[in-house]
Design a protein around this motif. Structure first.
Motif, PDB file in Angstrom:
ATOM      1  N   VAL A 435      -4.711 -19.727  26.261  1.00  0.00           N
ATOM      2  CA  VAL A 435      -4.390 -20.230  25.005  1.00  0.00           C
ATOM      3  C   VAL A 435      -4.419 -20.219  24.253  1.00  0.00           C
ATOM      4  O   VAL A 435      -4.622 -18.529  23.823  1.00  0.00           O
ATOM      5  N   ARG A 436      -3.844 -20.427  23.247  1.00  0.00           N
ATOM      6  CA  ARG A 436      -2.858 -20.212  21.268  1.00  0.00           C
ATOM      7  C   ARG A 436      -3.998 -20.120  20.472  1.00  0.00           C
ATOM      8  O   ARG A 436      -4.975 -21.376  20.695  1.00  0.00           O
ATOM      9  N   GLY A 437      -5.052 -19.341  19.967  1.00  0.00           N
ATOM     10  CA  GLY A 437      -6.194 -19.335  18.775  1.00  0.00           C
ATOM     11  C   GLY A 437      -5.528 -18.150  17.272  1.00  0.00           C
ATOM     12  O   GLY A 437      -5.172 -17.032  17.674  1.00  0.00           O
ATOM     13  N   GLN A 438      -6.008 -19.091  16.645  1.00  0.00           N
ATOM     14  CA  GLN A 438      -5.979 -18.361  15.658  1.00  0.00           C
ATOM     15  C   GLN A 438      -6.987 -18.320  14.753  1.00  0.00           C
ATOM     16  O   GLN A 438      -7.677 -19.572  14.661  1.00  0.00           O
ATOM     17  N   VAL A 439      -6.762 -17.301  14.549  1.00  0.00           N
ATOM     18  CA  VAL A 439      -8.309 -16.627  13.096  1.00  0.00           C
ATOM     19  C   VAL A 439      -7.347 -16.847  11.798  1.00  0.00           C
ATOM     20  O   VAL A 439      -6.742 -16.015  11.588  1.00  0.00           O
ATOM     21  N   THR A 440      -8.209 -17.395  10.348  1.00  0.00           N
ATOM     22  CA  THR A 440      -7.804 -17.706   9.372  1.00  0.00           C
ATOM     23  C   THR A 440      -8.538 -16.556   8.481  1.00  0.00           C
ATOM     24  O   THR A 440     -10.096 -16.037   8.711  1.00  0.00           O
ATOM     25  N   HIS A 441      -8.000 -15.367   7.511  1.00  0.00           N
ATOM     26  CA  HIS A 441      -8.835 -14.570   6.750  1.00  0.00           C
ATOM     27  C   HIS A 441      -8.734 -15.234   5.415  1.00  0.00           C
ATOM     28  O   HIS A 441      -7.926 -15.526   4.773  1.00  0.00           O
ATOM     29  N   LEU A 442     -10.186 -14.934   5.038  1.00  0.00           N
ATOM     30  CA  LEU A 442     -10.305 -15.891   3.831  1.00  0.00           C
ATOM     31  C   LEU A 442     -10.602 -14.416   3.179  1.00  0.00           C
ATOM     32  O   LEU A 442     -11.104 -13.523   2.745  1.00  0.00           O
ATOM     33  N   LYS A 443     -10.207 -14.158   1.220  1.00  0.00           N
ATOM     34  CA  LYS A 443     -10.949 -13.742  -0.012  1.00  0.00           C
ATOM     35  C   LYS A 443     -12.358 -14.187   0.565  1.00  0.00           C
ATOM     36  O   LYS A 443     -12.982 -16.243   0.493  1.00  0.00           O
ATOM     37  N   PRO A 444     -13.038 -13.420   0.330  1.00  0.00           N
ATOM     38  CA  PRO A 444     -14.419 -13.754   0.298  1.00  0.00           C
ATOM     39  C   PRO A 444     -14.863 -14.562  -0.545  1.00  0.00           C
ATOM     40  O   PRO A 444     -15.234 -14.519  -1.168  1.00  0.00           O
ATOM     41  N   ILE A 461     -19.084 -10.554   4.775  1.00  0.00           N
ATOM     42  CA  ILE A 461     -17.702 -10.423   4.748  1.00  0.00           C
ATOM     43  C   ILE A 461     -17.711  -8.466   5.195  1.00  0.00           C
ATOM     44  O   ILE A 461     -18.502  -7.926   5.368  1.00  0.00           O
ATOM     45  N   LYS A 462     -15.738  -8.251   5.290  1.00  0.00           N
ATOM     46  CA  LYS A 462     -15.739  -6.897   5.902  1.00  0.00           C
ATOM     47  C   LYS A 462     -14.767  -6.829   5.255  1.00  0.00           C
ATOM     48  O   LYS A 462     -13.510  -7.328   5.226  1.00  0.00           O
ATOM     49  N   ASN A 463     -14.159  -5.410   4.461  1.00  0.00           N
ATOM     50  CA  ASN A 463     -13.438  -5.188   4.081  1.00  0.00           C
ATOM     51  C   ASN A 463     -12.406  -6.168   3.190  1.00  0.00           C
ATOM     52  O   ASN A 463     -11.561  -5.855   3.065  1.00  0.00           O
ATOM     53  N   ASP A 464     -13.357  -6.614   2.649  1.00  0.00           N
ATOM     54  CA  ASP A 464     -13.347  -7.993   1.775  1.00  0.00           C
ATOM     55  C   ASP A 464     -12.535  -8.784   2.105  1.00  0.00           C
ATOM     56  O   ASP A 464     -11.444  -9.317   1.319  1.00  0.00           O
ATOM     57  N   ILE A 465     -12.961  -8.686   3.341  1.00  0.00           N
ATOM     58  CA  ILE A 465     -12.145 -10.739   3.813  1.00  0.00           C
ATOM     59  C   ILE A 465     -13.049 -10.943   5.182  1.00  0.00           C
ATOM     60  O   ILE A 465     -14.056 -10.543   4.975  1.00  0.00           O
ATOM     61  N   GLN A 466     -13.026 -12.217   5.254  1.00  0.00           N
ATOM     62  CA  GLN A 466     -14.290 -12.962   5.316  1.00  0.00           C
ATOM     63  C   GLN A 466     -13.133 -13.430   6.581  1.00  0.00           C
ATOM     64  O   GLN A 466     -12.432 -14.535   6.367  1.00  0.00           O
ATOM     65  N   VAL A 467     -13.511 -13.750   7.723  1.00  0.00           N
ATOM     66  CA  VAL A 467     -12.506 -14.352   9.108  1.00  0.00           C
ATOM     67  C   VAL A 467     -12.684 -15.559   9.051  1.00  0.00           C
ATOM     68  O   VAL A 467     -14.911 -15.542   9.743  1.00  0.00           O
ATOM     69  N   ILE A 468     -12.411 -16.756   9.618  1.00  0.00           N
ATOM     70  CA  ILE A 468     -13.350 -17.382  10.312  1.00  0.00           C
ATOM     71  C   ILE A 468     -12.712 -18.020  11.719  1.00  0.00           C
ATOM     72  O   ILE A 468     -10.918 -17.848  11.304  1.00  0.00           O
ATOM     73  N   GLY A 469     -12.964 -19.074  12.572  1.00  0.00           N
ATOM     74  CA  GLY A 469     -11.581 -18.858  13.223  1.00  0.00           C
ATOM     75  C   GLY A 469     -12.831 -20.107  14.515  1.00  0.00           C
ATOM     76  O   GLY A 469     -13.745 -20.685  14.426  1.00  0.00           O
ATOM     77  N   ILE A 502     -11.937 -21.381  -1.938  1.00  0.00           N
ATOM     78  CA  ILE A 502     -10.990 -21.107  -0.597  1.00  0.00           C
ATOM     79  C   ILE A 502     -10.127 -20.719  -1.004  1.00  0.00           C
ATOM     80  O   ILE A 502      -8.678 -21.875  -1.413  1.00  0.00           O
ATOM     81  N   ALA A 503      -9.697 -19.060  -0.692  1.00  0.00           N
ATOM     82  CA  ALA A 503      -8.143 -18.704  -0.672  1.00  0.00           C
ATOM     83  C   ALA A 503      -7.974 -18.178   0.435  1.00  0.00           C
ATOM     84  O   ALA A 503      -8.548 -17.325   0.803  1.00  0.00           O
ATOM     85  N   ILE A 504      -7.021 -18.731   1.234  1.00  0.00           N
ATOM     86  CA  ILE A 504      -6.696 -17.859   1.911  1.00  0.00           C
ATOM     87  C   ILE A 504      -5.294 -16.730   2.124  1.00  0.00           C
ATOM     88  O   ILE A 504      -4.645 -17.180   1.487  1.00  0.00           O
ATOM     89  N   ILE A 505      -6.163 -15.486   2.777  1.00  0.00           N
ATOM     90  CA  ILE A 505      -5.383 -14.939   2.639  1.00  0.00           C
ATOM     91  C   ILE A 505      -4.584 -13.985   3.597  1.00  0.00           C
ATOM     92  O   ILE A 505      -3.624 -13.333   3.775  1.00  0.00           O
ATOM     93  N   GLY A 506      -4.392 -15.000   5.455  1.00  0.00           N
ATOM     94  CA  GLY A 506      -3.866 -14.308   6.319  1.00  0.00           C
ATOM     95  C   GLY A 506      -4.063 -14.901   7.136  1.00  0.00           C
ATOM     96  O   GLY A 506      -5.101 -16.007   7.464  1.00  0.00           O
ATOM     97  N   SER A 507      -4.077 -15.026   8.055  1.00  0.00           N
ATOM     98  CA  SER A 507      -4.483 -15.149   9.903  1.00  0.00           C
ATOM     99  C   SER A 507      -4.097 -14.239  10.449  1.00  0.00           C
ATOM    100  O   SER A 507      -2.626 -13.634  10.442  1.00  0.00           O
ATOM    101  N   LYS A 508      -3.781 -14.374  11.712  1.00  0.00           N
ATOM    102  CA  LYS A 508      -4.465 -13.992  13.102  1.00  0.00           C
ATOM    103  C   LYS A 508      -3.867 -14.563  14.177  1.00  0.00           C
ATOM    104  O   LYS A 508      -4.611 -14.919  14.410  1.00  0.00           O
ATOM    105  N   VAL A 509      -2.689 -15.060  15.191  1.00  0.00           N
ATOM    106  CA  VAL A 509      -2.888 -15.396  16.251  1.00  0.00           C
ATOM    107  C   VAL A 509      -3.089 -14.360  17.476  1.00  0.00           C
ATOM    108  O   VAL A 509      -2.382 -13.900  17.289  1.00  0.00           O
ATOM    109  N   GLY A 510      -3.533 -15.095  18.379  1.00  0.00           N
ATOM    110  CA  GLY A 510      -3.802 -13.810  19.682  1.00  0.00           C
ATOM    111  C   GLY A 510      -3.785 -14.610  20.599  1.00  0.00           C
ATOM    112  O   GLY A 510      -3.902 -16.528  20.732  1.00  0.00           O
ATOM    113  N   PHE A 511      -3.636 -14.235  21.779  1.00  0.00           N
ATOM    114  CA  PHE A 511      -4.222 -15.444  23.067  1.00  0.00           C
ATOM    115  C   PHE A 511      -4.941 -15.292  24.562  1.00  0.00           C
ATOM    116  O   PHE A 511      -5.509 -13.873  24.246  1.00  0.00           O
TER     117      PHE A 511
END
Length: 610
Positions: A435-444, A461-469, A502-511
């Motif tokens: 299963v593919r899962g993508q999390v999104t990194h937001l500006k705090p 918030i951690k290291n100026d990133i807020q993770v949602i998913g 809301i400002a998206i600053i990155g994403s990460k994909v994992g399986f």
């Protein structure tokens, strides 16, 4: 879970539940030493198991621990499993030790114990001390039916037989026989003929010896008693490994926890990872949440999730010195609202207005946890080693890799492959999903102390990133982040982000790897052909005693943990350690059929589908 009703009489704890003293009112320490903690000899083998019926205030354990740590001739590891049906609040436990004048003598160990003392809830709780594991089981004595270990010594310390008869009856002694090593010694203050007859009925040889400030008491030694199992196809099969070198394929949280637990037992760990660094898979997110499923009571998946959750929380606090601020779970549909309502009295969940606060959960740093556990385990990590296959000859594994030299000389091989398990495991009925899962990194955007979980989740918030998913896709194997998934993640947590820029600053994909029944798949790799032949008549014989199964020698599986691996991996590690070592299972055995690799095949055989 009942709370103990205790008062002090003659400056000694007295149970109003049993109308009896916890121990000798004049000389409790020496009584406990004489009857229990100094009444046997330690072996000098790898492991030694003591089982106690009646933890009480823990005096026998702390005396045994002190003796164990001071002994020069002792086993490498002590496993101490104790059952207690009456809960004592931790503040009152400390007060008892102070009133008895024992506090200073046991302060170091007592305070470490109290720091991780669990809530008033039935459960199986492990404590880590130097070279010693304490398994404290909160439940009535019938829980012995649901435990698995082989004791070298028994402490029968549950008040006198005329006050607490079920602690000495036939059902209990039968389970003692089932759970005893040959020549296991029974220590008890009692000289009761009722107890003696029951012990002798189930294979214990008894004798009377001088008691402590009384005429006599019993000693007993186990000589053997045959016990058969209706579910022997799920039972542990002892497998002798040629050496203590372990190869683990994969480097996520399952592998990291396994490496740490096995290192405590003296194993030499090698990790083989196909990528060039840690954190490339689902265990490499910037933030994650440790939480539990909230299902209706007595639903096995929910019970396993709870047990995994609380033990993972306690493990991370004990071993990694982590702290948790809590997590809020929100019921976002009618079914979840019903589930929350059914768990309103569960001490793990503070439930109000369709939301649950789990104070033992919260935000985690996946990458840091994995990195730290590998460092603590002293594991050797081989990057850029993409596993292809193995050969097994002369009781040793030789491993083949793509574009890397083979590695050999391993006594044990463990697949902790995560989502890649689907490419290596082809058991009949074991349907694995990648299963593919993508999390999104937001500006705090949301200054919160607690992790929030509803249709989706949002971390502090951690290291100026807020993770949602996180997204969930069984059909897509693309590693490239997708804008559509980011939008979906934001929509899932929209109830928390109203009127926010809301400002998206990155994403990460994992399986992640999932099984068809949502339980993880953990245990020995079994011989499928043997199972099909020997259990082909299960449709008609499923309620009869079965013969033991057969495994592929020294190969173990640990995957399909889905999105909750940081919770379930600790019980998985305990299970594999139990299968490899002579040690207690480390959780309730009712969960073994839920996670055993052969469960899918056995279910089909019981239905007559094969």
């Amino acid at each position: 879970m009942k709370k103990a009703n205790i008062i002090f009489k003659d400056n000694t704890p007295f149970s109003l539940d049993f109308d009896d003293f916890y121990f000798n009112s004049k000389d409790g320490l020496n009584e406990s030493k004489y009857i229990y903690s100094e009444a046997f000899e330690f072996t000098q083998e790898d492991n030694f198991v003591i089982a106690e019926l009646g933890f009480g205030i823990g005096l026998n354990f702390f005396l045994t621990l002190k003796r164990f740590l001071k002994s020069t001739k002792r086993p490498k590891k002590l496993f101490y499993i104790s059952i207690e049906g009456f809960y004592i609040e931790k503040e009152f436990l400390r007060e008892i030790y102070k009133k008895l004048g024992f506090y200073d003598e046991f302060k170091e160990y007592l305070e470490e114990f109290l720091k991780f003392y669990p809530k008033c809830k039935k459960g199986y709780y492990r404590f880590y001390f130097k070279d010693c594991f304490l398994d404290l089981v909160f439940s009535d004595i019938n829980v012995l039916n649901d435990l698995e270990f082989k004791a070298d010594v028994w402490y029968l310390d549950g008040f006198s037989p005329n006050k607490n008869k079920e602690m000495f009856d036939e059902k209990l002694v039968f389970n003692m026989a089932r759970l005893s090593n040959f020549k296991a010694q029974v220590c008890t203050f009692s000289a009761s003929s009722f107890l003696r007859k029951n012990l002798e009925k189930f294979g214990f040889e008894t004798k009377k010896v001088a008691g402590f400030k009384k005429r006599e008491m019993l000693r007993a030694f186990f000589k053997g008693y045959l016990v058969k199992d209706k579910e022997a196809y799920f039972a542990k099969i002892d497998q002798k490994a040629k050496n203590k070198k372990v190869a683990i394929i994969g480097s996520g949280i399952c592998a990291a926890l396994l490496a740490y637990e096995l290192s405590l037992r003296g194993f030499d760990i090698s990790i083989f990872e196909k990528h060039s660094s840690l954190g490339c898979g689902a265990s490499g997110n910037e933030s994650g949440i440790l939480s539990s499923l909230i299902l209706k009571p007595n639903v096995s998946l929910g019970e396993f999730s709870q047990e995994s959750f609380i033990e993972a929380s306690r493990f991370y606090r004990q071993i990694l010195n982590l702290s948790f601020d809590g997590v809020f779970e929100f019921a976002h549909n009618d079914l979840m609202k019903q589930r929350f309502l059914s768990q309103k009295n569960n001490p793990l969940f503070a439930i109000k207005d369709n939301q649950a606060f789990l104070e033992d959960g919260g935000v985690i740093d996946p990458k840091e946890i994995v990195k730290t556990l590998f460092a603590k385990s002293n594991a050797k990590i081989f990057f850029n080693h993409q596993f292809i296959s193995y050969e097994y000859a002369n009781d040793l594994f030789s491993l083949q890799f793509k574009e890397a030299e083979k590695k050999d000389g391993f006594g044990i091989l463990i697949y902790a492959l995560g989502s890649d398990a689907k490419d290596f495991i082809n058991y009949d009925g074991m349907n694995l999903s990648k299963v593919r899962g993508q999390v999104t990194h937001l500006k705090p955007v949301l200054d919160i102390k607690y992790s929030l979980s509803s249709k989706g989740y949002i971390c502090p918030i951690k290291n100026d990133i807020q993770v949602i998913g996180a997204s969930y896709d069984r059909l897509d194997d693309n590693l490239t982040p997708k804008d559509l998934d980011d939008k979906e993640n934001i929509e899932k947590v929209s109830e928390f982000l109203k009127d926010k820029n809301i400002a998206i600053i990155g994403s990460k994909v994992g399986f992640r790897s999932y099984s068809s029944d949502r339980f993880c798949i953990v245990g020995a790799a079994y011989d499928e052909q043997f199972y099909k032949i020997n259990y082909k008549n299960l449709l008609w014989t499923k309620n009869k005693e079965q013969n033991f199964g057969k495994n592929i020698p020294n190969l173990y599986l640990n995957f399909a943990h889905g999105s909750r691996a940081f919770g379930t991996s600790i019980l998985a590690a305990r299970y594999i350690c139990y299968l490899i070592n002579k040690e207690p299972l480390g959780f309730f055995k009712k969960f073994v059929p839920d996670i055993h690799p052969a469960r899918f095949l056995i279910r089909n055989l019981k239905k007559g589908l094969l």
